[in-house]
Design a protein around this motif. Structure first.
Motif, PDB file in Angstrom:
ATOM      1  N   ASP A  16     -20.544 -13.540  23.941  1.00 56.65           N
ATOM      2  CA  ASP A  16     -21.257 -14.648  23.342  1.00 56.65           C
ATOM      3  C   ASP A  16     -20.640 -15.336  22.494  1.00 56.65           C
ATOM      4  OD1 ASP A  16     -23.952 -15.560  22.403  1.00 56.65           O
ATOM      5  OD2 ASP A  16     -24.285 -13.540  21.130  1.00 56.65           O
ATOM      6  N   ARG A  17     -21.426 -16.565  22.094  1.00 58.03           N
ATOM      7  CA  ARG A  17     -20.840 -17.752  21.202  1.00 58.03           C
ATOM      8  C   ARG A  17     -21.585 -17.434  19.798  1.00 58.03           C
ATOM      9  NH1 ARG A  17     -21.133 -24.098  22.667  1.00 58.03           N
ATOM     10  NH2 ARG A  17     -23.421 -23.915  21.671  1.00 58.03           N
ATOM     11  N   VAL A  25     -15.017 -23.294  17.893  1.00 61.23           N
ATOM     12  CA  VAL A  25     -15.961 -22.329  18.357  1.00 61.23           C
ATOM     13  C   VAL A  25     -15.678 -21.037  18.102  1.00 61.23           C
ATOM     14  CG1 VAL A  25     -17.517 -21.730  20.471  1.00 61.23           C
ATOM     15  CG2 VAL A  25     -16.657 -24.107  20.210  1.00 61.23           C
ATOM     16  N   ILE A  26     -16.647 -20.051  17.609  1.00 62.01           N
ATOM     17  CA  ILE A  26     -16.193 -18.767  17.503  1.00 62.01           C
ATOM     18  C   ILE A  26     -16.886 -17.747  18.366  1.00 62.01           C
ATOM     19  CG2 ILE A  26     -16.348 -16.837  15.918  1.00 62.01           C
ATOM     20  CD1 ILE A  26     -16.004 -18.678  13.642  1.00 62.01           C
ATOM     21  N   ILE A  40     -13.213 -14.366  18.099  1.00 59.03           N
ATOM     22  CA  ILE A  40     -12.092 -15.103  18.380  1.00 59.03           C
ATOM     23  C   ILE A  40     -12.515 -16.554  17.973  1.00 59.03           C
ATOM     24  CG2 ILE A  40     -10.579 -16.016  20.317  1.00 59.03           C
ATOM     25  CD1 ILE A  40     -10.861 -13.215  21.520  1.00 59.03           C
ATOM     26  N   LYS A  41     -11.669 -17.076  17.284  1.00 56.00           N
ATOM     27  CA  LYS A  41     -11.951 -18.534  16.895  1.00 56.00           C
ATOM     28  C   LYS A  41     -11.023 -19.328  17.975  1.00 56.00           C
ATOM     29  CE  LYS A  41     -12.142 -19.797  12.586  1.00 56.00           C
ATOM     30  NZ  LYS A  41     -11.527 -20.439  11.261  1.00 56.00           N
ATOM     31  N   HIS A  42     -11.560 -20.422  18.648  1.00 54.28           N
ATOM     32  CA  HIS A  42     -10.966 -21.358  19.539  1.00 54.28           C
ATOM     33  C   HIS A  42     -11.016 -22.697  19.071  1.00 54.28           C
ATOM     34  CE1 HIS A  42     -10.890 -23.108  23.769  1.00 54.28           C
ATOM     35  NE2 HIS A  42      -9.858 -23.059  23.276  1.00 54.28           N
ATOM     36  N   GLU A  89      -4.005 -26.050  21.963  1.00 56.50           N
ATOM     37  CA  GLU A  89      -5.132 -25.324  21.952  1.00 56.50           C
ATOM     38  C   GLU A  89      -4.799 -24.049  21.056  1.00 56.50           C
ATOM     39  OE1 GLU A  89      -8.272 -23.710  25.400  1.00 56.50           O
ATOM     40  OE2 GLU A  89      -6.514 -24.961  25.774  1.00 56.50           O
ATOM     41  N   LEU A  90      -5.666 -23.452  20.462  1.00 54.33           N
ATOM     42  CA  LEU A  90      -5.392 -22.301  19.765  1.00 54.33           C
ATOM     43  C   LEU A  90      -6.531 -21.239  19.700  1.00 54.33           C
ATOM     44  CD1 LEU A  90      -3.606 -22.291  16.347  1.00 54.33           C
ATOM     45  CD2 LEU A  90      -5.997 -21.044  16.546  1.00 54.33           C
ATOM     46  N   PHE A  91      -5.948 -19.874  19.729  1.00 57.24           N
ATOM     47  CA  PHE A  91      -7.004 -18.834  19.660  1.00 57.24           C
ATOM     48  C   PHE A  91      -6.751 -17.925  18.592  1.00 57.24           C
ATOM     49  CE2 PHE A  91      -6.771 -20.246  24.050  1.00 57.24           C
ATOM     50  CZ  PHE A  91      -8.260 -20.075  24.399  1.00 57.24           C
ATOM     51  N   LEU A  92      -7.569 -17.460  17.521  1.00 56.72           N
ATOM     52  CA  LEU A  92      -7.445 -16.537  16.678  1.00 56.72           C
ATOM     53  C   LEU A  92      -8.138 -15.503  16.719  1.00 56.72           C
ATOM     54  CD1 LEU A  92      -5.829 -16.416  13.867  1.00 56.72           C
ATOM     55  CD2 LEU A  92      -7.648 -17.505  12.728  1.00 56.72           C
TER      56      LEU A  92
END
Length: 301
Positions: A16-17, A25-26, A40-42, A89-92
């Protein structure tokens, strides 16, 4: 949204967003092996100006991976996608906190409000013990969770205590004067941010910052003067004088005139909680007295 995967995070299924901003976008994601939920933050770099949002995500990870506290949202991992040695690009990966922000769902009762902010102050105090200021405390950065708890989120503007930032950062309605003027930030900066947040919750009005003008490079931030800020109890008679006084002290222009740290704030909020509990008990006793003696029970004929 339909479940999806990112090649960079094969261990997760994105289901889900949760939210979308101008720069991130989380997503709600489920770890395939444990079925545990994560947020997850993108972030994608589309232009040079986006570098600062990648930097803030890096800051959030470096700060939030250090703690494990019930009122602070933890970060677990960061994945960078590089091209030509530059992060594109980064994913947290973060703790998932199911609930609503304080901005969208405020408590109604005064005792509920005071109890909430005692927890927020406790969480910020734990952050300060690690040597960091949050530096962007506001209603939108407090999540009220479904189980009755809370999470302080968004540590992207956090900094070590004693930092002087090179640019103005924060949210205008909640910024301390030292943030506007790019002076030293410490735990008392968060005291101010928290005070402005409490002011908004109990009065329904934004606190107008005390600084009228401040230089920010070639621009000027025009902010309204403190003279327009009425004490909270004058705007809402339900606010106890002790709480109104605490909020007013938290948003003092000079850091030296604010409560010295979150332990002081927590202690005073707990005292106000006791005061409200005594008042409620007295009101209950008064209601019982007004009702008069109970009617005698009648025997069966």
């Amino acid at each position: 949204m339909r479940a999806r995967t990112f090649a960079q995070l094969p261990a997760f299924e994105f289901v889900d967003r949760l939210g979308k901003g101008a720069h991130a976008v989380i997503y709600l994601a489920v770890e395939r092996s444990t079925r545990s939920k994560f947020a997850i933050k993108h972030i994608v770099r589309r232009k040079a100006e986006d570098d600062r949002f990648l930097e803030q995500a890096q800051t959030e990870y470096e700060v939030a991976r250090q703690f494990e506290h019930p009122y602070l949202r933890r970060c677990f991992d960061i994945v960078r996608v590089r091209k030509w040695l530059r992060t594109q690009e980064l994913f947290l990966t973060m703790e998932y906190a199911e609930g609503e922000t304080l901005e969208s769902h405020c408590p109604v009762s005064m005792d509920g409000i005071v109890a909430l902010f005692a927890k927020v102050a406790e969480g910020l105090g734990a952050l300060h013990k690690l040597g960091y200021a949050h530096a962007d405390m506001k209603p939108n950065n407090i999540i009220l969770t479904r189980d009755g708890g809370l999470k302080i989120i968004d540590f992207g503007q956090s900094c070590p205590l004693g930092t002087r930032k090179t640019r103005v950062q924060g949210t205008p309605d909640y910024m301390a004067p030292e943030q506007v003027w790019r002076r030293e930030i410490d735990q008392r900066t968060d005291v101010f941010n928290l005070g402005a947040t409490m002011y908004w919750v109990v009065t329904g009005k934004s606190f107008r910052t005390q600084m009228q003008t401040a230089p920010t490079g070639s621009k000027m931030i025009e902010l309204e003067a403190r003279v327009d800020n009425a004490p909270p109890h004058e705007l809402n008679p339900r606010v106890p004088i002790a709480l109104s006084r605490l909020i007013s002290e938290c948003v003092e222009t000079s850091p030296d005139r604010r409560p010295r740290d979150m332990r002081d704030v927590v202690s005073r909020l707990e005292t106000i909680q006791l005061l409200l509990a005594k008042r409620a008990a007295a009101a209950d006793r008064g209601a019982d007295a007004d009702a008069g003696p109970a009617a005698p029970q009648r025997g069966r004929p």
